[in-house]
Design a protein around this motif. Sequence first.
Motif, PDB file in Angstrom:
ATOM      1  N   ALA A 308      16.850 -16.025  12.766  1.00  0.00           N
ATOM      2  CA  ALA A 308      16.075 -15.263  11.782  1.00  0.00           C
ATOM      3  C   ALA A 308      16.363 -13.772  11.886  1.00  0.00           C
ATOM      4  N   HIS A 309      16.127 -13.072  10.785  1.00  0.00           N
ATOM      5  CA  HIS A 309      16.357 -11.631  10.724  1.00  0.00           C
ATOM      6  C   HIS A 309      15.032 -10.876  10.665  1.00  0.00           C
ATOM      7  N   VAL A 310      15.060  -9.629  11.115  1.00  0.00           N
ATOM      8  CA  VAL A 310      13.931  -8.717  10.928  1.00  0.00           C
ATOM      9  C   VAL A 310      14.393  -7.587  10.013  1.00  0.00           C
ATOM     10  N   THR A 311      13.425  -6.885   9.413  1.00  0.00           N
ATOM     11  CA  THR A 311      13.783  -5.719   8.607  1.00  0.00           C
ATOM     12  C   THR A 311      13.915  -4.511   9.519  1.00  0.00           C
ATOM     13  N   ARG A 312      14.579  -3.508   9.024  1.00  0.00           N
ATOM     14  CA  ARG A 312      14.719  -2.266   9.802  1.00  0.00           C
ATOM     15  C   ARG A 312      13.349  -1.658  10.101  1.00  0.00           C
ATOM     16  N   ARG A 313      12.457  -1.697   9.102  1.00  0.00           N
ATOM     17  CA  ARG A 313      11.134  -1.110   9.302  1.00  0.00           C
ATOM     18  C   ARG A 313      10.364  -1.836  10.407  1.00  0.00           C
ATOM     19  N   GLU A 314      10.394  -3.169  10.375  1.00  0.00           N
ATOM     20  CA  GLU A 314       9.715  -3.945  11.414  1.00  0.00           C
ATOM     21  C   GLU A 314      10.308  -3.636  12.787  1.00  0.00           C
ATOM     22  N   LEU A 315      11.623  -3.585  12.841  1.00  0.00           N
ATOM     23  CA  LEU A 315      12.289  -3.313  14.107  1.00  0.00           C
ATOM     24  C   LEU A 315      11.909  -1.936  14.644  1.00  0.00           C
ATOM     25  N   HIS A 316      11.830  -0.946  13.767  1.00  0.00           N
ATOM     26  CA  HIS A 316      11.482   0.414  14.193  1.00  0.00           C
ATOM     27  C   HIS A 316      10.046   0.480  14.710  1.00  0.00           C
ATOM     28  N   GLU A 317       9.114  -0.208  14.042  1.00  0.00           N
ATOM     29  CA  GLU A 317       7.726  -0.210  14.501  1.00  0.00           C
ATOM     30  C   GLU A 317       7.617  -0.867  15.876  1.00  0.00           C
ATOM     31  N   ILE A 318       8.290  -1.992  16.049  1.00  0.00           N
ATOM     32  CA  ILE A 318       8.242  -2.678  17.338  1.00  0.00           C
ATOM     33  C   ILE A 318       8.874  -1.817  18.424  1.00  0.00           C
ATOM     34  N   ALA A 319      10.013  -1.191  18.111  1.00  0.00           N
ATOM     35  CA  ALA A 319      10.689  -0.342  19.095  1.00  0.00           C
ATOM     36  C   ALA A 319       9.796   0.827  19.525  1.00  0.00           C
ATOM     37  N   ARG A 320       9.143   1.451  18.558  1.00  0.00           N
ATOM     38  CA  ARG A 320       8.254   2.573  18.905  1.00  0.00           C
ATOM     39  C   ARG A 320       7.086   2.088  19.758  1.00  0.00           C
ATOM     40  N   GLY A 321       6.561   0.906  19.439  1.00  0.00           N
ATOM     41  CA  GLY A 321       5.470   0.360  20.234  1.00  0.00           C
ATOM     42  C   GLY A 321       5.894   0.042  21.653  1.00  0.00           C
ATOM     43  N   VAL A 322       7.091  -0.503  21.806  1.00  0.00           N
ATOM     44  CA  VAL A 322       7.614  -0.818  23.140  1.00  0.00           C
ATOM     45  C   VAL A 322       7.763   0.459  23.958  1.00  0.00           C
ATOM     46  N   LEU A 323       8.337   1.504  23.354  1.00  0.00           N
ATOM     47  CA  LEU A 323       8.487   2.774  24.076  1.00  0.00           C
ATOM     48  C   LEU A 323       7.134   3.372  24.446  1.00  0.00           C
ATOM     49  N   ALA A 324       6.203   3.357  23.489  1.00  0.00           N
ATOM     50  CA  ALA A 324       4.887   3.973  23.725  1.00  0.00           C
ATOM     51  C   ALA A 324       4.087   3.248  24.792  1.00  0.00           C
ATOM     52  N   SER A 325       4.371   1.961  24.997  1.00  0.00           N
ATOM     53  CA  SER A 325       3.615   1.179  25.991  1.00  0.00           C
ATOM     54  C   SER A 325       3.920   1.610  27.421  1.00  0.00           C
TER      55      SER A 325
END
Length: 494
Positions: A308-325
């Motif tokens: 399955a694929h993700v959108t760029r926007r979804e990927l960016h939100e998840i990436a920012r959340g991972v960093l912020a954690s």
Amino acid sequence: MGQQPQDAVAANGNGGGKRPHAVVIPYPLQGHVIPAVHLALRLAARGFAVTFVNTESVHRQITSSGGRHGGGGGDDIFAGAGGGAIRYELVSDGFPLGFDRSLNHDQYMEGVLHVLPAHVDELLRRVVGDGDDAAATCLVADTFFVWPATLARKLGVPYVSFWTEPAIIFSLYYHMDLLTKNGHFNCKEPRKDTITYVPGVEAIEPGELMSYLQDTDTTTVVHRIIFRAFEEARGADYVVCNTVEELEPSTIAALRRERPFYAVGPILPAGFARSAVATSMWAESDCSRWLAAQPSRSVLYVSFGSYAHVTRRELHEIARGVLASGARFLWVMRPDIVSSDDPDPLPEGFAAAAAADGRGVVVPWCCQVEVLAHPAVAAFLTHCGWNSILESAWAGVPMLCFPLLTDQFTNRRLVVREWRAGVAVGDRGAVDAGEVRAKIEGVMRGEEGEVLREQVGKMRATLHAAVAPGGSSRRGFDELVDELKRRCGGGGRH
């Protein structure tokens, strides 16, 4: 691909008869190939001669990833495995090897629907043969194929439908007619009330159905494949499912009233270690040195699977959340996770920020069972593919669930609502960095994480017990083997 090994067709000690022969054909996607390989190895270990059939494209990806089996044997991925009882065959899917199947998904699926069956028919007539050879053979094919029952009838062999997802998904697809009759599927405005009438399935919300059963457009190529595949499934002699009876007792009991249904999971590589047979369609990075440098239970493992694929926007939100954690993390970023023509979809500066203090690493692919088994891993942010769920539970790792497609939405329901082994994270098109950060912190460091670890520990014990001597899955596989040997003239258990 070469001749069948002599011992694969030798007398088996039962009156001089030939070994029973299983032709195993996985659906040509990574998540289907892996359990099919390990089912084939199990059958070979129990006295079957096995012909394993990959598409030329899947084979090319596996061998070009550097994943040839260490025992040699050139292009035979089973070389040195299976005790010489596994013959390896290839079939064309109708497209040239250079065709981008990820980028041209629907065109590829049209080929799987219309072109692949003719190539399989030709191959089966060659490997099954006639007379005594046909009588000793059974066809073990992925349920999602649109031809197995029809071809098995033509050849006069039993059809074993191999279902690589949980039993609840099989039941929901099997009863699409009920969903349609009650207005929950295949209509312009599906009902939104709770679904309570599917045999063996407790109350389920429409939003927990597989994505294809939530769609209002049911004319797509994937829908046409599903409709045809489950017409064929009704003609299966046996259904073999990669699940565990204790995880889905009522669903399995209801399915057994329909036809012989064997729960034999979890189907995993021996020892929950790197497979003896090459199955990975991408080159695997060695993460062991980095993981060994991390404290115990400190790493978040992130992977969204093979398909399955993700959108760029979804990927960016998840990436920012991972960093912020603030969590340490190992992130598998499949090369075509957004699209095969978008090779670098992460936010600008993400990799540099992760590498700056050494707390994060991004790799294209890895050996997932080795990562999940590592003591440094504390949690798994997953798309909820069924293989990933079984592997995470086997290793006792709680899950953060972000489903993307198909069965993954229903799988999340199982993990979060029924087994309480994970938490939900956002939804397609509705995920934000703040929620991702909060959920990661809760699972990695909060009281919630301790509760989840206790629950997934119970699930882990259930899985381990199921495949142990006397366990439900071990008994189910024994019964399947006995039945197939009876049908194929190979005698009983030995």
